[in-house]
Design a protein around this motif. Structure first.
Motif, PDB file in Angstrom:
ATOM      1  N   PHE A 256       0.831  -1.203   0.000  1.00 23.25           N
ATOM      2  CA  PHE A 256       0.000   0.000   0.000  1.00 23.25           C
ATOM      3  C   PHE A 256       0.866   1.253   0.000  1.00 23.25           C
ATOM      4  O   PHE A 256       0.661   2.189  -0.789  1.00 23.25           O
ATOM      5  CB  PHE A 256      -0.923  -0.024   1.221  1.00 23.25           C
ATOM      6  N   ASP A 259       2.777   1.799  -3.306  1.00 25.61           N
ATOM      7  CA  ASP A 259       1.949   2.383  -4.360  1.00 25.61           C
ATOM      8  C   ASP A 259       1.749   3.877  -4.160  1.00 25.61           C
ATOM      9  O   ASP A 259       1.436   4.600  -5.109  1.00 25.61           O
ATOM     10  CB  ASP A 259       0.590   1.679  -4.415  1.00 25.61           C
ATOM     11  N   LEU A 260       1.921   4.335  -2.925  1.00 21.21           N
ATOM     12  CA  LEU A 260       1.802   5.765  -2.635  1.00 21.21           C
ATOM     13  C   LEU A 260       3.130   6.488  -2.830  1.00 21.21           C
ATOM     14  O   LEU A 260       3.195   7.712  -2.649  1.00 21.21           O
ATOM     15  CB  LEU A 260       1.331   5.973  -1.188  1.00 21.21           C
ATOM     16  N   GLY A 311      -8.076   6.470   2.985  1.00 17.50           N
ATOM     17  CA  GLY A 311      -8.864   6.447   1.762  1.00 17.50           C
ATOM     18  C   GLY A 311      -8.971   7.793   1.089  1.00 17.50           C
ATOM     19  O   GLY A 311      -8.961   7.892  -0.148  1.00 17.50           O
ATOM     20  N   ASP A 315      -2.727  10.719  -0.432  1.00 15.84           N
ATOM     21  CA  ASP A 315      -1.751  11.413  -1.271  1.00 15.84           C
ATOM     22  C   ASP A 315      -0.909  12.412  -0.485  1.00 15.84           C
ATOM     23  O   ASP A 315       0.042  12.981  -1.025  1.00 15.84           O
ATOM     24  CB  ASP A 315      -2.465  12.156  -2.414  1.00 15.84           C
ATOM     25  N   SER A 381      -4.224  -1.688  -4.356  1.00 12.35           N
ATOM     26  CA  SER A 381      -4.129  -1.456  -2.910  1.00 12.35           C
ATOM     27  C   SER A 381      -5.016  -0.317  -2.433  1.00 12.35           C
ATOM     28  O   SER A 381      -5.325  -0.220  -1.242  1.00 12.35           O
ATOM     29  CB  SER A 381      -2.677  -1.162  -2.526  1.00 12.35           C
ATOM     30  N   GLY A 382      -5.447   0.555  -3.348  1.00 18.09           N
ATOM     31  CA  GLY A 382      -6.322   1.653  -2.944  1.00 18.09           C
ATOM     32  C   GLY A 382      -7.655   1.189  -2.394  1.00 18.09           C
ATOM     33  O   GLY A 382      -8.356   1.958  -1.725  1.00 18.09           O
TER      34      GLY A 382
END
Length: 414
Positions: A256, A259-260, A311, A315, A381-382
């Motif tokens: 997770f 991916d960020l 969620g 970002d 993963s979002g």
């Protein structure tokens, strides 16, 4: 409601009424910290060993000659070993004295870890992991009741909180440390370190943990009868769904964060989660004797808030770190809350309730890995934070509804 019964396999003749505590200083003297820390170390070692392969997959895969996904099943088979055997083993050993049983289970655990460390055969490694899961499940089924029976009545919640502190410490500190050890040496050394720690723990238990009797002759855990106890189904449902929700995100938190674009911050995020979890444990331990229901609601809402932050604001790195802290504050005391709720709801069948709780806990962990993997492969993963939020809705609803039994608004004598 009567005074909370002891947990797994601890049906014994009624103990004499314990005198009221006279003050904080006397309470501190009555809490057997050395013995409770030994139990916490047992929780730590078994929790850490379950998830340790996750950080050692490449090296283990190469040595065992199988794919990374096949090696990842060493985590699943451990959880299955616990899930499939906790109930029958608890029933078979109900009459054993608690100290003897704990020593036996941890000895089997040390042996299984040693076999894992030296094995070069995938099938043998999987068998050893299954046996390790069996030993861990048996230990878990007795640790909650053991911890509570070592303390005066009004300090039972604190005693259980100390014992359960091993879980967040293992997840936040132990896994990164084990992974680092595997990287600077090799993965076998990491498992041998678990054996060494368990041997030290065996000596600690033998020297510092008081013994307690098992079940009276002729009595054995009643699993099906425990299910008919008011409140037990509610506690078991909350355990299954809450642990599933937590695990599907925690098991893939590295993916997770990667991916960020925060893959380099995984260790820091886990550290923040773990530190906050310890605070959550402290709060629960201090208040659980009067606020079990309120604390369970608060824990659910805090984890939900963390999921919402991840969620909506993932970002923005500062909010990810904030979410890790909120998540830890909520999750840290959950094992203590659920173990206590299960023991009290089970009444004179508390042993059966606790064995089922341990079983469902591990079923949820195994399922969390599977569901999380499916989500990661299909939608990314979002989806993790939103799935966690959806799962927590029925958890909160059941906790709020179970105000008479399971998570009572009022607890007699509290």
């Amino acid at each position: 409601m009567s005074t909370p019964p002891d947990a797994a396999s601890d049906l014994t003749p009624a103990a004499p009424v314990r005198a009221a505590d006279s003050g904080p200083a006397e309470e501190a003297r009555k809490l057997p910290l050395l013995a409770l820390l030994a139990l916490a170390t047992a929780v730590f070692v078994t929790s850490l060993t379950e998830t340790l392969p996750a950080g050692l997959l490449p090296a283990m895969s190469a040595d065992l000659g199988v794919s990374a996904s096949a090696t990842g099943q060493t985590v699943t088979v451990y959880a299955l070993g616990t899930a499939l055997t906790a109930i029958p083993l608890t029933a078979a050993t109900a009459g054993w004295r608690r100290k003897r049983l704990l020593l036996a289970s941890m000895s089997g655990f040390a042996l299984a870890n040693t076999v894992t460390a030296v094995s070069s055969v995938y099938g043998l490694t999987m068998a050893a992991r299954f046996v390790a899961g069996m030993a861990a499940g048996l230990a878990w089924a007795l640790l909650a009741g053991y911890a509570r029976r070592l303390a005066p009545a009004r300090l039972e919640g604190r005693a259980l909180a100390v014992a359960m502190a091993g879980i967040p410490v293992a997840l936040s500190l132990g896994v990164p440390a084990g992974t680092y050890l595997g990287e600077v040496t090799d993965w076998r050394t990491a498992f041998l370190a678990m054996t060494g720690l368990t041997l030290v723990l065996l000596a600690w238990i033998a020297a510092a943990v008081p013994d307690r009797p098992g079940t009276r002759s002729g009595q054995r855990p009643g699993m099906l009868r425990a299910l008919r106890m008011p409140g037990v189904p509610a506690v078991l449902f909350v355990t299954l769904v809450f642990v599933l929700a937590h695990t599907l995100l925690y098991a893939y938190v590295a993916a997770f964060l990667d991916d960020l674009g925060m893959g380099g911050s995984t260790d820091l995020v886990l550290l923040e989660f773990g530190a906050a979890s310890l605070v959550g444990i402290w709060v629960v331990g201090a208040r659980i004797h009067r606020r079990l229901r309120g604390l369970t609601v608060a824990a659910t809402l805090l984890v939900a808030l963390a999921a919402a932050l991840l969620g909506v604001l993932a970002d923005h790195p500062p909010f990810v770190h904030l979410a890790a802290v909120v998540w830890g504050l909520g999750w840290g005391g959950v094992p203590t809350l659920l173990q206590t709720a299960g023991g009290e709801a089970g009444g004179d069948r508390a042993d059966g309730a606790q064995a089922m709780l341990v079983t469902l806990w591990n079923v949820a962990m195994a399922a969390g890995g599977v569901v999380g993997g499916l989500l990661l492969d299909t939608v990314g993963s979002g989806a993790f934070p939103w799935t966690l939020l959806v799962l927590l809705v029925p958890v909160l609803a059941v906790v709020l509804r179970a105000r008479t039994h399971g998570f009572p608004a009022r607890r007699a004598g509290r």
